[in-house]
Design a protein around this motif. Sequence first.
Motif, PDB file in Angstrom:
ATOM      1  N   TRP A  66     -17.915   6.860  15.843  1.00 25.48           N
ATOM      2  CA  TRP A  66     -16.705   6.494  16.156  1.00 25.48           C
ATOM      3  C   TRP A  66     -15.249   7.540  15.609  1.00 25.48           C
ATOM      4  CZ3 TRP A  66     -12.822   5.020  12.055  1.00 25.48           C
ATOM      5  CH2 TRP A  66     -12.009   4.320  12.576  1.00 25.48           C
TER       6      TRP A  66
ATOM      7  N   ALA B 253      -5.826   4.600  -0.031  1.00 28.53           N
ATOM      8  CA  ALA B 253      -4.797   3.662   0.009  1.00 28.53           C
ATOM      9  C   ALA B 253      -4.730   2.784  -1.161  1.00 28.53           C
ATOM     10  CB  ALA B 253      -5.001   2.723   1.306  1.00 28.53           C
TER      11      ALA B 253
ATOM     12  N   HIS C 228      -7.807  -0.385  11.824  1.00 26.85           N
ATOM     13  CA  HIS C 228      -8.199  -1.614  11.175  1.00 26.85           C
ATOM     14  C   HIS C 228      -7.906  -2.807  11.857  1.00 26.85           C
ATOM     15  CE1 HIS C 228      -8.736   0.339   7.362  1.00 26.85           C
ATOM     16  NE2 HIS C 228      -7.824   0.765   7.228  1.00 26.85           N
TER      17      HIS C 228
ATOM     18  N   LEU D 151      -4.446  -0.446  -3.780  1.00 28.29           N
ATOM     19  CA  LEU D 151      -3.957  -1.800  -3.594  1.00 28.29           C
ATOM     20  C   LEU D 151      -3.036  -2.149  -4.645  1.00 28.29           C
ATOM     21  CD1 LEU D 151      -7.667  -3.633  -3.410  1.00 28.29           C
ATOM     22  CD2 LEU D 151      -6.292  -2.723  -1.597  1.00 28.29           C
TER      23      LEU D 151
ATOM     24  N   HIS E 223       0.897  -1.237   0.206  1.00 28.78           N
ATOM     25  CA  HIS E 223       0.138  -0.054   0.214  1.00 28.78           C
ATOM     26  C   HIS E 223       0.852   1.196  -0.082  1.00 28.78           C
ATOM     27  CE1 HIS E 223      -3.213  -2.799   0.825  1.00 28.78           C
ATOM     28  NE2 HIS E 223      -2.571  -3.322   1.675  1.00 28.78           N
TER      29      HIS E 223
ATOM     30  N   HIS F  52     -13.433  -2.060   3.442  1.00 25.59           N
ATOM     31  CA  HIS F  52     -14.022  -1.003   4.163  1.00 25.59           C
ATOM     32  C   HIS F  52     -14.389   0.128   3.263  1.00 25.59           C
ATOM     33  CE1 HIS F  52     -10.593  -3.086   6.413  1.00 25.59           C
ATOM     34  NE2 HIS F  52     -11.142  -2.421   7.656  1.00 25.59           N
ATOM     35  N   LEU F  53     -15.461   0.819   3.453  1.00 21.13           N
ATOM     36  CA  LEU F  53     -15.944   1.469   2.508  1.00 21.13           C
ATOM     37  C   LEU F  53     -16.891   2.688   3.162  1.00 21.13           C
ATOM     38  CD1 LEU F  53     -15.828   2.092  -0.516  1.00 21.13           C
ATOM     39  CD2 LEU F  53     -17.988   0.601  -0.848  1.00 21.13           C
TER      40      LEU F  53
ATOM     41  N   HIS G  78      -6.476   9.119   4.309  1.00 20.06           N
ATOM     42  CA  HIS G  78      -5.255   8.320   4.757  1.00 20.06           C
ATOM     43  C   HIS G  78      -4.036   9.345   5.398  1.00 20.06           C
ATOM     44  CE1 HIS G  78      -7.169   4.521   3.801  1.00 20.06           C
ATOM     45  NE2 HIS G  78      -6.818   4.379   5.140  1.00 20.06           N
TER      46      HIS G  78
ATOM     47  N   ILE H  96       3.989   3.661  12.833  1.00 24.48           N
ATOM     48  CA  ILE H  96       2.806   3.877  12.171  1.00 24.48           C
ATOM     49  C   ILE H  96       2.120   2.625  11.630  1.00 24.48           C
ATOM     50  CG2 ILE H  96       1.825   4.670   9.947  1.00 24.48           C
ATOM     51  CD1 ILE H  96       1.689   6.458  12.358  1.00 24.48           C
ATOM     52  N   THR H  97       3.014   1.611  11.209  1.00 20.50           N
ATOM     53  CA  THR H  97       2.541   0.633  10.600  1.00 20.50           C
ATOM     54  C   THR H  97       2.669  -0.734  11.563  1.00 20.50           C
ATOM     55  OG1 THR H  97       4.498  -0.160   9.379  1.00 20.50           O
ATOM     56  CG2 THR H  97       2.852   1.196   8.194  1.00 20.50           C
TER      57      THR H  97
ATOM     58  N   PHE I 169     -12.878  11.208   3.459  1.00 23.66           N
ATOM     59  CA  PHE I 169     -11.544  10.693   4.748  1.00 23.66           C
ATOM     60  C   PHE I 169     -10.308  10.570   3.804  1.00 23.66           C
ATOM     61  CE2 PHE I 169      -8.868   7.286   5.987  1.00 23.66           C
ATOM     62  CZ  PHE I 169      -8.807   7.531   7.570  1.00 23.66           C
TER      63      PHE I 169
HETATM   64  C1  HEC Z   1      -8.029   7.066  11.050  1.00 24.58           C
HETATM   65  C2  HEC Z   1      -8.184   5.604  10.439  1.00 24.58           C
HETATM   66  C3  HEC Z   1      -7.625   5.030   9.451  1.00 24.58           C
HETATM   67  C4  HEC Z   1      -6.163   4.851   9.701  1.00 24.58           C
HETATM   68  C5  HEC Z   1      -4.991   5.225  10.735  1.00 24.58           C
HETATM   69  C6  HEC Z   1      -5.853   3.784   8.766  1.00 24.58           C
HETATM   70  N1  HEC Z   1      -7.118   3.563   7.817  1.00 24.58           N
HETATM   71 FE1  HEC Z   1      -7.366   2.586   6.142  1.00 24.58          FE
HETATM   72  N2  HEC Z   1      -9.182   3.041   5.927  1.00 24.58           N
HETATM   73  C7  HEC Z   1      -9.681   3.834   6.907  1.00 24.58           C
HETATM   74  C8  HEC Z   1     -11.115   3.789   6.346  1.00 24.58           C
HETATM   75  C9  HEC Z   1     -12.208   4.822   7.193  1.00 24.58           C
HETATM   76  C10 HEC Z   1     -11.264   3.667   4.896  1.00 24.58           C
HETATM   77  C11 HEC Z   1     -12.466   3.541   4.200  1.00 24.58           C
HETATM   78  C12 HEC Z   1     -12.048   4.784   3.164  1.00 24.58           C
HETATM   79  C13 HEC Z   1     -13.236   5.147   2.248  1.00 24.58           C
HETATM   80  O1  HEC Z   1     -14.195   4.465   2.021  1.00 24.58           O
HETATM   81  O2  HEC Z   1     -13.120   6.200   1.665  1.00 24.58           O
HETATM   82  C14 HEC Z   1      -9.819   2.826   4.925  1.00 24.58           C
HETATM   83  C15 HEC Z   1      -9.360   1.903   3.763  1.00 24.58           C
HETATM   84  C16 HEC Z   1      -8.445   1.587   3.566  1.00 24.58           C
HETATM   85  C17 HEC Z   1      -8.092   0.617   2.427  1.00 24.58           C
HETATM   86  C18 HEC Z   1      -9.024   0.443   1.085  1.00 24.58           C
HETATM   87  C19 HEC Z   1      -8.530   1.444  -0.010  1.00 24.58           C
HETATM   88  C20 HEC Z   1      -9.091   2.920   0.557  1.00 24.58           C
HETATM   89  O3  HEC Z   1      -8.248   3.761   0.781  1.00 24.58           O
HETATM   90  O4  HEC Z   1     -10.234   3.112   0.645  1.00 24.58           O
HETATM   91  C21 HEC Z   1      -6.841   0.210   2.588  1.00 24.58           C
HETATM   92  C22 HEC Z   1      -5.915  -0.688   1.640  1.00 24.58           C
HETATM   93  C23 HEC Z   1      -6.327   0.722   3.698  1.00 24.58           C
HETATM   94  N3  HEC Z   1      -7.417   1.276   4.370  1.00 24.58           N
HETATM   95  C24 HEC Z   1      -4.831   0.449   4.336  1.00 24.58           C
HETATM   96  C25 HEC Z   1      -4.383   1.165   5.614  1.00 24.58           C
HETATM   97  C26 HEC Z   1      -2.969   1.040   6.104  1.00 24.58           C
HETATM   98  C27 HEC Z   1      -2.142   0.176   5.423  1.00 24.58           C
HETATM   99  C28 HEC Z   1      -3.056   1.755   7.001  1.00 24.58           C
HETATM  100  C29 HEC Z   1      -1.601   2.158   7.820  1.00 24.58           C
HETATM  101  C30 HEC Z   1      -0.492   2.588   7.057  1.00 24.58           C
HETATM  102  C31 HEC Z   1      -4.334   2.687   7.320  1.00 24.58           C
HETATM  103  N4  HEC Z   1      -5.096   2.068   6.477  1.00 24.58           N
HETATM  104  C32 HEC Z   1      -4.606   3.360   8.203  1.00 24.58           C
HETATM  105  C33 HEC Z   1      -9.411   4.073   8.065  1.00 24.58           C
HETATM  106  C34 HEC Z   1      -8.044   4.248   8.529  1.00 24.58           C
END
Ligand code: HEC
Length: 215
Positions: free
Chosen positions: A162, A78, A143, A80, A69, A119-120, A129, A180-181, A127
């Motif tokens: 939330w 993020a 996650h 895929l 990612h 996640h959607l 990242h 972070i990861t 939102f």
């Molecule tokens: C603050 C909360 C939060 C953090 C921190 C977070 N995520 Fe997410 N993630 C989400 C949410 C909310 C969605 C759904 C986003 C949407 O539908 O637009 C998501 C969706 C995703 C997706 C699906 C693609 C996308 O962007 O919609 C991936 C892959 C993902 N996250 C990976 C990660 C990884 C790897 C990390 C750490 C490096 C991370 N996330 C950190 C909340 C978070």
Amino acid sequence: MAQLFKRWTNKIPIAVVAGVLLLVAGAIGFFAFFGSPRYTDVGYRPMQPLPFSHALHAGDLAMDCRYCHHAIESAAHANLPPTQTCMNCHTLILPQSSRLMPVHESWGTLRPIAWTRVHLLPDYAYFNHSAHLAAGIGCFSCHGNIAGMTVVTQSQPLSMGWCLGCHRHPEPNLRPAAEITSMTWQPDADHARFAAELAGRKKLNPPQDCSGCHR
Ligand code: HEC
Ligand code: HEC
Ligand code: HEC
Ligand code: HEC
Ligand code: HEC
């Protein structure tokens, strides 16, 4: 002597009891539905086109989330990984495995693997990242322990309540940039001081007004 209460008033207590029972049943139904995983999506784990395991790749093989990612720190969404990323290893590792057939097929036809989204958020919620990662929020907070999952499962409700819960009080979820990861990092006894210092230095200001997330 004139009757103070008419005969029908004898039924009032029964009606009150029946009314209360109905309300209680309604309330239980309400919370059972709206608090259930089906409504909040917690536990959602759709079938994927092939059995890709985070527990194997991010857990046992200890690959960093950003190997696949990679756009996550610079973009709202993020990515895929493209099939190329899988082929970096799987041209040599288990090239004959039937479980990897969809990967080789995608490589041959140049059509991306059709992963199912887990996640959607609805379109009307914004939102990003990269903003969260830069602030010091780790993947784990939103996650769960992905590196322990053979199939990705939604572990948090992703509801407005939330989001706001953390925005009002993000300190317990702040961590050093290098972690972070990490799926195993734990806050130490001095966490409150670390978090206050970080929040102050980065001037963190998570939005609580409607237009912050609905733009
Ligand atoms: C603050 C909360 C939060 C953090 C921190 C977070 N995520 Fe997410 N993630 C989400 C949410 C909310 C969605 C759904 C986003 C949407 O539908 O637009 C998501 C969706 C995703 C997706 C699906 C693609 C996308 O962007 O919609 C991936 C892959 C993902 N996250 C990976 C990660 C990884 C790897 C990390 C750490 C490096 C991370 N996330 C950190 C909340 C978070
Ligand atoms: C070898 C590549 C690879 C690595 C390393 C990797 N992922 Fe993934 N990730 C994928 C693929 C492929 C998918 C889509 C298939 C699936 O959902 O299992 C995915 C899906 C996800 C999703 C769900 C996206 C959605 O649809 O909502 C999240 C969240 C996620 N990864 C987080 C992480 C985190 C956190 C790490 C590090 C601990 C990590 N990933 C490491 C390849 C990887
Ligand atoms: C850094 C190298 C590396 C990358 C990149 C990688 N894998 Fe793997 N993968 C492995 C290793 C190592 C194994 C385990 C081999 C074994 O069990 O002997 C494995 C096993 C698998 C298996 C199980 C195959 C079987 O027959 O048991 C699947 C499915 C899989 N990977 C899919 C993917 C997908 C999809 C991607 C791209 C998103 C990917 N891998 C990226 C190294 C990698
Ligand atoms: C675990 C804590 C946490 C969760 C959960 C969380 N956030 Fe945040 N969010 C933060 C922090 C901390 C900031 C402050 C970033 C800054 O000020 O630099 C922030 C900032 C933001 C911003 C402003 C930055 C930008 O991207 O413009 C938006 C919008 C936002 N969050 C949306 C959401 C939404 C939507 C959700 C739920 C799906 C969510 N957040 C869940 C911690 C969280
Ligand atoms: C921190 C981010 C954030 C803020 C601030 C925020 N919302 Fe939301 N809101 C969301 C998210 C995320 C959803 C989608 C929730 C879901 O899919 O369950 C949502 C959903 C909604 C919905 C759809 C109904 C529902 O509850 O699912 C309405 C209406 C709404 N928000 C209004 C508001 C209003 C009015 C404000 C200001 C008082 C506000 N929101 C502030 C993130 C936010």
